[in-house]
Design a protein around this motif. Structure first.
Motif, PDB file in Angstrom:
ATOM      1  N   PRO A 231      26.926 -16.505 -47.041  1.00 55.12           N
ATOM      2  CA  PRO A 231      25.599 -17.051 -46.712  1.00 55.12           C
ATOM      3  C   PRO A 231      24.758 -17.391 -47.935  1.00 55.12           C
ATOM      4  O   PRO A 231      23.781 -18.123 -47.815  1.00 55.12           O
ATOM      5  CB  PRO A 231      24.959 -15.932 -45.885  1.00 55.12           C
ATOM      6  N   ARG A 232      25.136 -16.867 -49.103  1.00 51.41           N
ATOM      7  CA  ARG A 232      24.409 -17.229 -50.326  1.00 51.41           C
ATOM      8  C   ARG A 232      24.876 -18.560 -50.888  1.00 51.41           C
ATOM      9  O   ARG A 232      24.267 -19.105 -51.812  1.00 51.41           O
ATOM     10  CB  ARG A 232      24.571 -16.140 -51.381  1.00 51.41           C
ATOM     11  N   GLU A 233      25.961 -19.087 -50.337  1.00 52.08           N
ATOM     12  CA  GLU A 233      26.524 -20.348 -50.819  1.00 52.08           C
ATOM     13  C   GLU A 233      26.299 -21.491 -49.832  1.00 52.08           C
ATOM     14  O   GLU A 233      26.164 -22.651 -50.226  1.00 52.08           O
ATOM     15  CB  GLU A 233      28.031 -20.176 -51.051  1.00 52.08           C
ATOM     16  N   TYR A 234      26.260 -21.146 -48.523  1.00 43.46           N
ATOM     17  CA  TYR A 234      26.158 -22.164 -47.487  1.00 43.46           C
ATOM     18  C   TYR A 234      25.099 -21.766 -46.456  1.00 43.46           C
ATOM     19  O   TYR A 234      24.971 -20.597 -46.106  1.00 43.46           O
ATOM     20  CB  TYR A 234      27.501 -22.344 -46.766  1.00 43.46           C
ATOM     21  N   ALA A 235      24.400 -22.785 -45.941  1.00 41.71           N
ATOM     22  CA  ALA A 235      23.382 -22.539 -44.923  1.00 41.71           C
ATOM     23  C   ALA A 235      23.910 -22.761 -43.521  1.00 41.71           C
ATOM     24  O   ALA A 235      23.332 -22.246 -42.552  1.00 41.71           O
ATOM     25  CB  ALA A 235      22.178 -23.456 -45.157  1.00 41.71           C
ATOM     26  N   ALA A 236      25.008 -23.507 -43.376  1.00 40.72           N
ATOM     27  CA  ALA A 236      25.472 -23.865 -42.032  1.00 40.72           C
ATOM     28  C   ALA A 236      26.955 -24.189 -42.043  1.00 40.72           C
ATOM     29  O   ALA A 236      27.526 -24.587 -43.067  1.00 40.72           O
ATOM     30  CB  ALA A 236      24.679 -25.067 -41.517  1.00 40.72           C
ATOM     31  N   GLY A 237      27.574 -24.037 -40.862  1.00 38.82           N
ATOM     32  CA  GLY A 237      28.970 -24.392 -40.682  1.00 38.82           C
ATOM     33  C   GLY A 237      29.182 -24.986 -39.309  1.00 38.82           C
ATOM     34  O   GLY A 237      28.645 -24.488 -38.323  1.00 38.82           O
ATOM     35  N   ALA A 238      29.958 -26.075 -39.236  1.00 39.28           N
ATOM     36  CA  ALA A 238      30.255 -26.737 -37.971  1.00 39.28           C
ATOM     37  C   ALA A 238      31.756 -26.693 -37.723  1.00 39.28           C
ATOM     38  O   ALA A 238      32.538 -27.196 -38.537  1.00 39.28           O
ATOM     39  CB  ALA A 238      29.764 -28.180 -37.985  1.00 39.28           C
ATOM     40  N   GLY A 239      32.151 -26.071 -36.617  1.00 40.21           N
ATOM     41  CA  GLY A 239      33.557 -25.962 -36.279  1.00 40.21           C
ATOM     42  C   GLY A 239      33.910 -26.857 -35.102  1.00 40.21           C
ATOM     43  O   GLY A 239      33.336 -26.721 -34.029  1.00 40.21           O
ATOM     44  N   LEU A 240      34.862 -27.774 -35.292  1.00 35.58           N
ATOM     45  CA  LEU A 240      35.350 -28.648 -34.232  1.00 35.58           C
ATOM     46  C   LEU A 240      36.683 -28.087 -33.735  1.00 35.58           C
ATOM     47  O   LEU A 240      37.673 -28.082 -34.465  1.00 35.58           O
ATOM     48  CB  LEU A 240      35.526 -30.076 -34.740  1.00 35.58           C
ATOM     49  N   SER A 241      36.688 -27.573 -32.512  1.00 32.11           N
ATOM     50  CA  SER A 241      37.872 -26.921 -31.948  1.00 32.11           C
ATOM     51  C   SER A 241      38.353 -25.789 -32.843  1.00 32.11           C
ATOM     52  O   SER A 241      39.549 -25.576 -33.019  1.00 32.11           O
ATOM     53  CB  SER A 241      39.014 -27.926 -31.737  1.00 32.11           C
ATOM     54  N   GLY A 242      37.411 -25.067 -33.422  1.00 31.21           N
ATOM     55  CA  GLY A 242      37.761 -23.921 -34.251  1.00 31.21           C
ATOM     56  C   GLY A 242      38.038 -22.687 -33.409  1.00 31.21           C
ATOM     57  O   GLY A 242      38.076 -22.737 -32.178  1.00 31.21           O
ATOM     58  N   TYR A 243      38.240 -21.579 -34.075  1.00 28.55           N
ATOM     59  CA  TYR A 243      38.516 -20.321 -33.372  1.00 28.55           C
ATOM     60  C   TYR A 243      37.960 -19.183 -34.202  1.00 28.55           C
ATOM     61  O   TYR A 243      37.447 -19.401 -35.304  1.00 28.55           O
ATOM     62  CB  TYR A 243      40.015 -20.148 -33.108  1.00 28.55           C
ATOM     63  N   ALA A 244      38.046 -17.977 -33.693  1.00 28.62           N
ATOM     64  CA  ALA A 244      37.350 -16.845 -34.312  1.00 28.62           C
ATOM     65  C   ALA A 244      38.256 -15.919 -35.101  1.00 28.62           C
ATOM     66  O   ALA A 244      37.771 -15.142 -35.922  1.00 28.62           O
ATOM     67  CB  ALA A 244      36.615 -16.034 -33.235  1.00 28.62           C
ATOM     68  N   THR A 245      39.559 -15.984 -34.880  1.00 25.43           N
ATOM     69  CA  THR A 245      40.481 -15.033 -35.499  1.00 25.43           C
ATOM     70  C   THR A 245      41.639 -15.776 -36.135  1.00 25.43           C
ATOM     71  O   THR A 245      42.266 -16.618 -35.476  1.00 25.43           O
ATOM     72  CB  THR A 245      41.035 -14.050 -34.446  1.00 25.43           C
ATOM     73  N   PRO A 246      41.973 -15.526 -37.393  1.00 21.78           N
ATOM     74  CA  PRO A 246      43.080 -16.241 -38.024  1.00 21.78           C
ATOM     75  C   PRO A 246      44.414 -15.864 -37.390  1.00 21.78           C
ATOM     76  O   PRO A 246      44.592 -14.762 -36.871  1.00 21.78           O
ATOM     77  CB  PRO A 246      42.997 -15.793 -39.489  1.00 21.78           C
TER      78      PRO A 246
END
Length: 382
Positions: A231-246
């Motif tokens: 969070p100190r490097e980026y303010a936002a993230g957009a995931g298109l068809s992403g998922y929560a667990t690798p």
């Protein structure tokens, strides 16, 4: 003729058809020992056609060099310069990562007008590809430069620099943007080395409020995960068809803890970042994880969700979600700024009228919100 070219696909298809015709016409007069060879030839040409077709869909191997284990390409490295007219330019350079030990090429989209106003610093979006794939999928498959030009010209997006890095030194090695134990340090490359190189080479904002991430499929997981982890490097993230667990083994069991975004939100302090989660309603895995992340998110985390009826986990769906996601990120990250002599940032529209564009629609500032889209709000899948 590159390995992702239409010409190679047509050539492979012609060879497949020719092998099948020869096998069918000559079976009766063919010597017995030749029949297995002819069958094998048919299978080989069919396999080659399938692989070329697949590579054209995901661009894992945009060049012959990449096919043989290199991420180098034949594009001519470009030096960023002022962009004229109403369209941006795409340049390529190499990032030598001191922190990660990785040396990989990176593409950068520079918006129209870049370099014309001295002191203007642009917001930055890192665009991450899926697996198997490469940044070329963004550039060729999704036509991202055209999309960005259109959204910026229409005022739905502020002039923004967009970065397209490789996520691994090996096209068929899936790191999911993590630091693999005993393997590539992809997370460090993307969050330390790439930002450092971009800040040194390009006229961009250096504050975290001006940096965001976007990705599709595995890259969607990367965008969400890296925003939560940094969070100190980026303010936002957009995931298109992403998922929560690798879906990989990192090597220290962290795929079940700190790299698991649901675990992270349940057990670690909630970061003050914004997430945009988009997928097709028929993409069950992505839909399940988007709902779970939205439920787990709580202030100061902001979660916005957007769903497309139909579609699936494919390039057509990601292309349909592309423009709205970039617009949302631009609204969240804000506009270019001009560094005054006293090093005080001021909005570019106050100091550089040529860079003005109407602000994009404001996203929900905190808490989960949901929009259900009947197909693409900008362009239907094709």
């Amino acid at each position: 003729m590159s390995p992702d070219s239409l010409g190679l696909e047509l050539l492979a298809l012609a060879a497949t058809v020719a092998a099948a015709v020869v096998l069918s016409a000559g079976w009766g007069v063919m010597r017995v020992w030749l029949r297995p060879v002819a069958v094998a030839g048919c299978l080989l040409t069919l396999t080659a056609t399938t692989l070329v077709w697949l590579n054209r869909q995901v661009d894992s191997y945009p060049t012959w060099a990449s096919l043989f284990g290199s991420t180098a390409d034949t594009a001519t490295p470009a030096t960023p310069a002022s962009t004229g007219g109403s369209t941006g330019q795409v340049v390529r350079f190499t990032v030598t990562g001191r922190a990660s030990g990785l040396t990989l090429p990176v593409y950068a989209y520079l918006p129209a007008g870049y370099g014309r106003s001295p002191g203007t610093r642009y917001p930055v979006i890192e665009a991450l590809h899926g697996y198997p794939s490469s940044p070329v999928q963004w550039l060729k498959g999704f036509g991202v430069a055209t999309v960005l030009d259109r959204e910026i010209a229409a005022g739905r997006m502020a002039p923004t620099v967009v970065i397209f890095p490789y996520q691994t030194p090996q096209p068929m090695l899936d790191t999911e943007c993590t630091n693999l134990v005993g393997g590539p340090q992809s997370e460090t490359f993307l969050t330390v080395d790439v930002p450092a190189a971009i800040r040194a080479r390009l006229s961009v904002r250096t504050d975290a409020a001006g940096w965001g991430l976007i990705g599709y499929s595995a890259g969607g997981y990367c965008a969400i995960d890296l925003a939560l982890r940094h969070p100190r490097e980026y303010a936002a993230g957009a995931g298109l068809s992403g998922y929560a667990t690798p879906g990989i083994r990192v090597g220290n069991n962290s795929e079940h803890t700190t790299y698991d975004d649901l675990w992270r939100l349940a057990h670690l302090p909630i970061p003050a970042v914004s997430l945009y989660l988009s997928c097709a309603t028929t993409d069950r895995g992505a839909m399940r994880d988007a709902l779970a992340l939205a439920r787990a998110g709580r202030p100061p985390l902001s979660v916005t969700t957007s769903y497309i009826r139909g579609g699936g986990h494919n390039a057509q769906t990601w292309h349909a979600m592309e423009a709205p996601a970039f617009d949302w990120l631009s609204t969240t990250l804000g506009r270019p700024v001009v560094w005054a002599p006293a090093e005080q940032a001021v909005p570019a529209e106050q100091a550089a009228p040529a860079e003005q564009a109407a602000p994009a629609q404001q996203a929900t500032p905190s808490g989960p919100s949901t929009a259900l889209l009947a197909g693409s709000p900008r362009r239907p899948p094709h």
